[in-house]
Design an enzyme around this catalytic site. Sequence first.
Site, short mmCIF file in Angstrom:
data_model
loop_
_atom_site.label_atom_id
_atom_site.label_comp_id
_atom_site.label_asym_id
_atom_site.label_seq_id
_atom_site.Cartn_x
_atom_site.Cartn_y
_atom_site.Cartn_z
CG PHE A 141 -0.29 0.15 2.54
CD1 PHE A 141 -0.10 1.40 3.11
CD2 PHE A 141 0.14 -0.97 3.24
CE1 PHE A 141 0.52 1.54 4.35
CE2 PHE A 141 0.76 -0.84 4.47
CZ PHE A 141 0.95 0.42 5.04
CB CYS A 142 1.71 3.84 -1.72
SG CYS A 142 0.74 3.60 -3.21
CB THR A 143 -0.19 8.41 -0.59
OG1 THR A 143 1.00 8.50 0.18
CG2 THR A 143 -1.14 9.53 -0.23
CB CYS B 133 0.96 -0.36 -3.76
SG CYS B 133 -0.42 0.76 -3.67
CB ILE C 165 -3.51 5.48 2.81
CG1 ILE C 165 -2.37 4.49 3.10
CG2 ILE C 165 -4.07 6.05 4.12
CD1 ILE C 165 -1.12 5.15 3.66
#
Length: 248
Positions: free
Chosen positions: A182-184, A189, A210
């Site tokens: 996961f990432c922002t 990702c 996220i």
Amino acid sequence: MLSVLNISAYLFTHLDDVAAQRAILRERALERSLKGTILLAEEGINLFLAGEAGAVRGFVDDLRADERFAGLTTKESWSDAQPFRRMLVKVKREIIRMDHPTIRPGAGRAPAVDPLTLKRWLDQGHDDTGREVVLVDTRNAFEVDAGTFAGAHDWRLERFTQFPDAATAHRGTLTDKTVVSFCTGGIRCEKAALYLRDAGIDAWQLDGGILGYFEQVGGDHFAGECFVFDERELLTPELAPAGSAPGV
């Protein structure tokens, strides 16, 4: 009231006219008094924009009229002031730099898990086949320090180009597990999950990152705020600037 609409969006799609698109998109953004950053590369587009809601959404509608951008999806949040100082449109080698040209999400995505499914997996402590779920945070260390999912692997990255070497070094902790990167907002990702799968890991990506999780789920299993690269700096699980009550 929070009156400035902020959007983030990306799409891996082949572009063979990035210089021309740079001029076109910059003119359209300035005509609508938008501010933010648009990154263009042969592999696609990555953008962060803010302004009056109708202007922002109109810009996106115009963009989607080009069939190459028709699949663009946006994540929205609000602020009471413009979080960007100017409008920048840049041409880059990659819209998110990894320095692994064989990793091309435009040619095919890694499997994605939606936020509601991930929440269910985390609630029950395993995926739907009973396997352990491991979360891998693909962001930089200072972003992770602002907030992350409980128990997520944090490899103290200083930049995303370090991810492949870190993944190789930690491969043993990921084997025979369901790995969710996961990432922002999802862009890092996209590449991270493909890299992990090429290494033989059963890797998924969190669809929408996220911010998408906050939008659909809220803050369950997440501790802290999400760092964003504008003057707001931190967003709460309610997608409001840290320190501001939602809707105020």
